[in-house]
Design an enzyme around this catalytic site. Structure first.
Site, PDB file in Angstrom:
ATOM      1  N   ARG A 195      60.037  16.198  27.692  1.00  0.00           N
ATOM      2  CA  ARG A 195      60.182  17.126  28.814  1.00  0.00           C
ATOM      3  C   ARG A 195      59.093  18.193  28.863  1.00  0.00           C
ATOM      4  O   ARG A 195      59.365  19.342  29.231  1.00  0.00           O
ATOM      5  CB  ARG A 195      61.559  17.797  28.798  1.00  0.00           C
ATOM      6  CG  ARG A 195      62.735  16.831  28.678  1.00  0.00           C
ATOM      7  CD  ARG A 195      64.021  17.639  28.558  1.00  0.00           C
ATOM      8  NE  ARG A 195      65.110  16.858  28.009  1.00  0.00           N
ATOM      9  CZ  ARG A 195      66.018  16.189  28.715  1.00  0.00           C
ATOM     10  NH1 ARG A 195      65.938  16.172  30.016  1.00  0.00           N
ATOM     11  NH2 ARG A 195      66.996  15.535  28.133  1.00  0.00           N
ATOM     12  N   LYS A 215      73.968  15.236  34.866  1.00  0.00           N
ATOM     13  CA  LYS A 215      72.645  14.870  34.367  1.00  0.00           C
ATOM     14  C   LYS A 215      71.958  16.074  33.730  1.00  0.00           C
ATOM     15  O   LYS A 215      72.353  17.221  33.921  1.00  0.00           O
ATOM     16  CB  LYS A 215      71.779  14.328  35.521  1.00  0.00           C
ATOM     17  CG  LYS A 215      72.377  13.126  36.249  1.00  0.00           C
ATOM     18  CD  LYS A 215      72.445  11.905  35.353  1.00  0.00           C
ATOM     19  CE  LYS A 215      72.896  10.661  36.115  1.00  0.00           C
ATOM     20  NZ  LYS A 215      74.332  10.649  36.454  1.00  0.00           N
ATOM     21  N   ASP A 216      70.882  15.788  32.995  1.00  0.00           N
ATOM     22  CA  ASP A 216      70.098  16.827  32.353  1.00  0.00           C
ATOM     23  C   ASP A 216      69.337  17.637  33.384  1.00  0.00           C
ATOM     24  O   ASP A 216      68.967  17.142  34.449  1.00  0.00           O
ATOM     25  CB  ASP A 216      69.115  16.203  31.372  1.00  0.00           C
ATOM     26  CG  ASP A 216      69.821  15.504  30.232  1.00  0.00           C
ATOM     27  OD1 ASP A 216      69.910  14.264  30.273  1.00  0.00           O
ATOM     28  OD2 ASP A 216      70.286  16.190  29.319  1.00  0.00           O
ATOM     29  N   LYS A 217      69.051  18.905  33.033  1.00  0.00           N
ATOM     30  CA  LYS A 217      68.354  19.781  33.967  1.00  0.00           C
ATOM     31  C   LYS A 217      66.857  19.475  34.019  1.00  0.00           C
ATOM     32  O   LYS A 217      66.331  19.181  35.089  1.00  0.00           O
ATOM     33  CB  LYS A 217      68.569  21.250  33.577  1.00  0.00           C
ATOM     34  CG  LYS A 217      67.803  22.226  34.490  1.00  0.00           C
ATOM     35  CD  LYS A 217      68.022  23.676  34.052  1.00  0.00           C
ATOM     36  CE  LYS A 217      67.400  24.642  35.057  1.00  0.00           C
ATOM     37  NZ  LYS A 217      65.936  24.516  35.152  1.00  0.00           N
TER      38      LYS A 217
END
Length: 444
Positions: A28, A92-94
């Site tokens: 990320r 969901k992931d940010k």
């Protein structure tokens, strides 16, 4: 076995199944490094269908760097409707690019707003709101930045393939983010709720500063704890000290200002100030923590995950899910006896059944033999029993069972190092990624 990172051990994940070093690196660096696409499980009616019969608009949303709950709040605020009218199938992931479905009750496609980092595609109408689990699974494409040992990827694949009995597989643990990526406390809140410790539950969420948070946030949480320690707590002072970005914390404190914050019922009321799905998440996180502990103890004892032993409870595959994304049908459970071990093992080998462990609730029946011993010992250590989950409102849970093992297709490309795989609904990409990187879970 190789011990897990200390922060993973805080959420019940004690070991890796691959003993060698990971590739290192980080994820990320940019949201585009982590792409998640829902494998959809809903077929809507056309957009011009009768909104009386099909009151929910189904939308495919591609979100860049959005938390799911934050997006739902922003969408409802912009539409001028209640937050409770927005539903989705999976959180969901940010820090990612995510593509997923949402349902919105009582709006038309022309009402959809423009939001930064959001692309909305109306798909049709449905007769009910989306619920958690209304998807087949998720497909991931994840780029690893600056890996220090990229060649280690092959050793990890070999270890995971051996663990899965011929297919890459990992323990089906709940990832660190289930409990709060920066401050893993949701299971602490949930454990307090299940034990009926309502005041402690609120303070575990609103107070309880963590060194991983910004200094301003730590100061605010410390002020809450200072107020709470007084004989006559001034909850208004705690509210004034809590910055606006701590929205859920402020909601709880505002309730305590309103109701006095002196009785156990006042603190339960404060917990109910947050959205219903967050209320459920607290208890779900407690269940998930116990599950992770059970998984870790099974690993420590060397019991298999891809096949049963006597005393295990297996679930047969849900016939309505694709074979490569099959999940357990928890209405079709079977306790494994000595006489049935070989028969059930063949079912597991063919993907027709899964060895499970409990997400404990009021309806949970624990295993027997050594698997049952593990389950009972973990619950006793946490001071929990199935009956404790008979709780008011959204905190109540009958429990379920979850597969111990999750297999996956897996492909690897290099330059840049990229892992691509799919998982059935409910399984965490970090369960796979942690084996490859072996880094601080916050870097996942």
């Amino acid at each position: 076995m190789r011990e897990a990172h200390p922060l993973e051990r805080q959420v019940g994940i004690d070991y890796y199944v691959s003993d060698g070093p990971g590739v290192g690196g980080r994820l990320r660096s940019d949201p585009a490094d982590f792409r998640v696409r829902e494998l959809e499980g809903v077929d809507p009616e056309p957009l011009d269908s009768d909104p009386g019969a099909y009151p929910h608009l189904l939308v495919r949303a591609t979100l860049v760097d959005w938390d799911t709950n934050d997006f739902a709040g922003a969408l409802s605020n912009t539409l001028g409707v209640s937050r409770e009218r927005v539903s989705w199938a999976g959180t969901k992931d940010k820090r990612a690019v995510t593509t997923q479905l949402f349902s919105i009750r009582g709006v038309e496609s022309g009402d959809l707003p423009d939001l930064d980092g959001v692309d909305l595609e109306p798909l049709g109408r449905v007769g009910r709101n989306l619920e958690f689990g209304d998807l087949a699974g998720n497909a991931f494409e994840i780029r690893v930045s600056e890996p220090s040992r990229p060649a280690a990827v092959e050793d990890v694949i070999d270890a995971l393939t051996a663990f899965g009995g011929g297919q890459p597989a990992v323990p089906n643990v709940f990832g660190h983010q289930r409990f709060g990526s920066r401050r893993p406390v949701t299971h602490e809140v949930g454990l307090c709720v299940v034990r009926g410790e309502w005041r402690a539950a609120v303070l575990a969420y609103v107070g309880n500063p963590a060194t991983t948070e910004p200094e301003r946030t730590q100061t605010a949480r410390a002020r809450v704890e200072e107020v709470a320690a007084a004989d006559d707590p001034d909850w208004a002072a705690a509210l004034d000290a809590t910055p606006g970005h701590l929205g859920y914390e402020r909601s709880m404190l505002h309730r305590l200002v309103e109701n006095g914050g002196n009785e156990p019922a006042d603190f339960r009321d404060a917990l109910e100030a947050v959205p219903w799905n967050l209320q459920r998440l607290f208890v779900n996180a407690a269940q998930s923590f116990a599950f992770n502990r059970i998984v870790s103890e099974r690993l420590r004892r060397g019991l298999p995950f891809d096949r049963p032993v006597a005393g295990d409870v297996v679930a047969f595959a849900d016939a309505d899910t694709p074979a490569d994304l099959a999940v357990p049908d928890t209405d079709r459970l079977q306790r494994v006896t000595d006489e049935r071990v070989d028969v059930v093992r063949r079912h597991c080998e063919r993907g027709r059944a899964f060895v499970t462990a409990p997400l404990v609730g009021t309806g949970t029946e624990l295993g027997e033999g050594e698997p049952g011993d593990i389950e009972r010992e973990v619950l006793a250590d946490l001071d929990l029993s199935p009956a404790d989950f008979d709780l008011p409102g959204n905190f109540d849970s009958s429990g379920t069972r979850r597969a111990l093992l999750v297999g996956t297709d897996l492909s690897v490309s290099r330059d840049p190092l990229t892992l691509s795989f799919s998982l059935p609904r409910g399984s965490y990409a970090t369960a796979v990624l942690r084996e490859f990187l072996k880094v601080d879970p916050r870097d996942l």
